[in-house]
Design an enzyme around this catalytic site. Structure first.
Site, PDB file in Angstrom:
ATOM      1  N   ASP A 258      -4.622  -8.055  -3.701  1.00 36.50           N
ATOM      2  CA  ASP A 258      -5.111  -7.785  -2.318  1.00 36.50           C
ATOM      3  C   ASP A 258      -6.292  -8.227  -1.959  1.00 36.50           C
ATOM      4  O   ASP A 258      -6.389  -9.708  -1.868  1.00 36.50           O
ATOM      5  CB  ASP A 258      -4.813  -6.340  -2.055  1.00 36.50           C
ATOM      6  CG  ASP A 258      -5.143  -5.843  -0.481  1.00 36.50           C
ATOM      7  OD1 ASP A 258      -4.952  -7.183   0.311  1.00 36.50           O
ATOM      8  OD2 ASP A 258      -5.204  -4.928  -0.072  1.00 36.50           O
TER       9      ASP A 258
ATOM     10  N   HIS B  16       0.674  -1.258   0.092  1.00 35.27           N
ATOM     11  CA  HIS B  16       0.012  -0.027   0.010  1.00 35.27           C
ATOM     12  C   HIS B  16       0.816   1.059   0.058  1.00 35.27           C
ATOM     13  O   HIS B  16       0.785   2.124  -0.909  1.00 35.27           O
ATOM     14  CB  HIS B  16      -1.004   0.061   1.132  1.00 35.27           C
ATOM     15  CG  HIS B  16      -2.002  -1.260   1.137  1.00 35.27           C
ATOM     16  ND1 HIS B  16      -2.749  -1.490   0.027  1.00 35.27           N
ATOM     17  CD2 HIS B  16      -2.214  -2.312   1.969  1.00 35.27           C
ATOM     18  CE1 HIS B  16      -3.416  -2.465   0.310  1.00 35.27           C
ATOM     19  NE2 HIS B  16      -3.192  -2.912   1.664  1.00 35.27           N
TER      20      HIS B  16
END
Ligand SMILES: [Zn+2]
Length: 443
Positions: free
Chosen positions: A318, A267
């Site tokens: 993800d 991220h």
């Protein structure tokens, strides 16, 4: 030896036509552009790229797709999504986990993914009880990947706390080994095998205290293994970290000895300028997951600044709100455009490199991710005949693939010299039917 004859192929020096790739076992023996097709060659039409790496996956989140979207008037956030994810985690056991992973990885390989980084923290039975094999869940993932036909790096994840200074409760007890030494002992019993390598992960500074993070970092260092961590996904994580330690998550991880070339910050959304400088100076990889980051309202990270500072960029799906590395790749650029920074911030070939070479490298497969002699023979043929891609400029097909292709344009996938997807169909498993069954079983 198997010969593949590619209409167009992306080679390290650029796109070439009529490219003959000869595989010897799982490696590429030779690559020749402008070559005639031998009679026994397998023809790959369209644009052939190297296999894609999905550098950040939680396989079981696939069962949440379409089930966590906002309903009118209901307050929803990352944190309410997380509650739904915990409920799902309670339902899984090694068999249902393997089935769900196998189907999810099947979807990935159909979308051109030849290696997945599985950030695995669902280790134990309900209430935190150990299975007879304490690594039963991790082995279920490795088995699911083998059956689906792609490579896996199992990033065995240390997850100890429910938040900074908070005990792991409820389904989080399934994630926790109790302390970092117990995590290290269990993770140390996992073994690599062909097609599967073992790495480590620190879940986040929320779930792992700095001393424990140091233990995980040392474990990875001793094995020269990849080390991944969720970093600054949400502002609340930064706030809690600063309140507890007086530093950002990046600074805490740096202090714990985690950063370096084998480190991947997943991220890396809410960073300070100093965080960017530190990550770049460490030559870390930053794994961006734009479709999840937009789904969970995380925000947009400083992708260009990270690359300029010295970081490599990789990509992950993800939470599997979508599984489409083309969408992830273009989102890196298009999100920056939305921020008002102009156009052409990341070139198409840089975005493709994030989805291929850089992704494989951060998962500990440096020998994969490019079409050249001695590399692993992972080939993905993107058809140019779909309504999305018909009319593609043959002089610049990479831009068309990155900015317009979808995973469904993938026609053929070769993993380690072996065909796994042919003409859009998985050769071993009925992926849609298995997804239907596996998701229904836990919904
Ligand atoms: Zn994640």
């Amino acid at each position: 030896m198997t010969a593949y004859h590619c209409e167009l192929a992306v080679l390290p020096g650029g796109v070439e036509a009529e490219v003959l790739v000869v595989a010897d076992g799982d490696r590429i023996a030779s690559v020749e552009a402008g070559a005639p097709a031998p009679a026994d060659a397998v023809r790959l039409d369209g644009l052939v790229i190297s296999g894609l790496a999905n550098a950040h996956s939680h396989a079981f989140h696939r069962a949440l797709r379409g089930r966590t979207q906002a309903r009118g008037g209901t307050e929803q956030s990352f944190w309410t999504w997380r509650e739904r994810m915990y409920e799902l985690a309670e339902l899984l056991d090694p068999d249902s986990y393997r089935d769900l992973a196998r189907a999810t990885y099947g979807e990935m390989v159909m979308a051109g993914v030849t290696a997945v980084g599985e950030f695995h923290y669902l280790h134990h039975d309900r209430g935190g009880r150990r299975y007879d094999d304490p690594n039963a869940m991790g082995r279920a993932l490795i088995e699911g990947a083998r059956e689906a036909g792609l490579r896996i790096t199992l990033l065995d994840t240390c997850y100890l706390h429910g938040g900074i200074g908070v005990r792991a409760e409820g389904s989080q007890r399934r994630f926790s080994d109790g302390d970092a030494a117990a995590w290290a002992e269990r993770a140390g019993e996992l073994e690599a095998r062909p097609g599967a390598r073992i790495g480590a992960a620190i879940h986040s500074v929320r779930a792992v205290d700095p001393e424990s993070a140091r233990v995980v970092a040392r474990w990875a260092e001793d094995r020269a293994a990849p080390l991944h961590t969720h970093v600054s996904e949400q502002p609340a994580e930064n706030d809690a970290c600063f309140e507890a330690y007086g530093e950002t998550p990046t600074a805490v991880l740096s202090g714990a000895g985690a950063l370096g070339e084998r480190f991947t910050a997943v991220h890396a959304t809410h960073l300070t300028r100093e965080d960017v400088r530190v990550l770049g100076g460490a030559r870390a990889t930053c794994c961006l997951c734009p479709t999840t980051e937009r789904d969970l309202a995380d925000g947009i990270g400083p992708a260009r600044s990270l690359a300029d500072a010295g970081c490599r960029l990789a990509l992950g799906t993800d939470s599997h709100a979508l599984i489409d590395l083309f969408e992830e790749a273009r989102a890196v650029e298009l999100d920056q455009r939305l921020l008002g920074g102009g156009r052409g911030i990341h070139a198409p070939h840089e975005l493709l490199e994030a989805a291929t070479g850089a992704g494989h490298a951060c998962l500990g497969w440096p020998e994969a991710g490019r079409i050249e002699p001695d590399a692993l023979c992972d080939l993905v043929a993107v058809g140019l005949g779909s309504v999305r891609l018909a009319g593609t400029d043959r002089n610049d097909p990479v831009a068309a693939a990155v900015f317009a292709a979808s995973g469904t344009d993938v026609r053929d996938v070769i993993v380690g010299g072996e065909p796994v997807v042919r003409d859009g169909a998985h050769l071993r498993i009925d992926v849609p039917a298995e997804l239907e069954r596996a998701v229904s079983a836990v919904s």
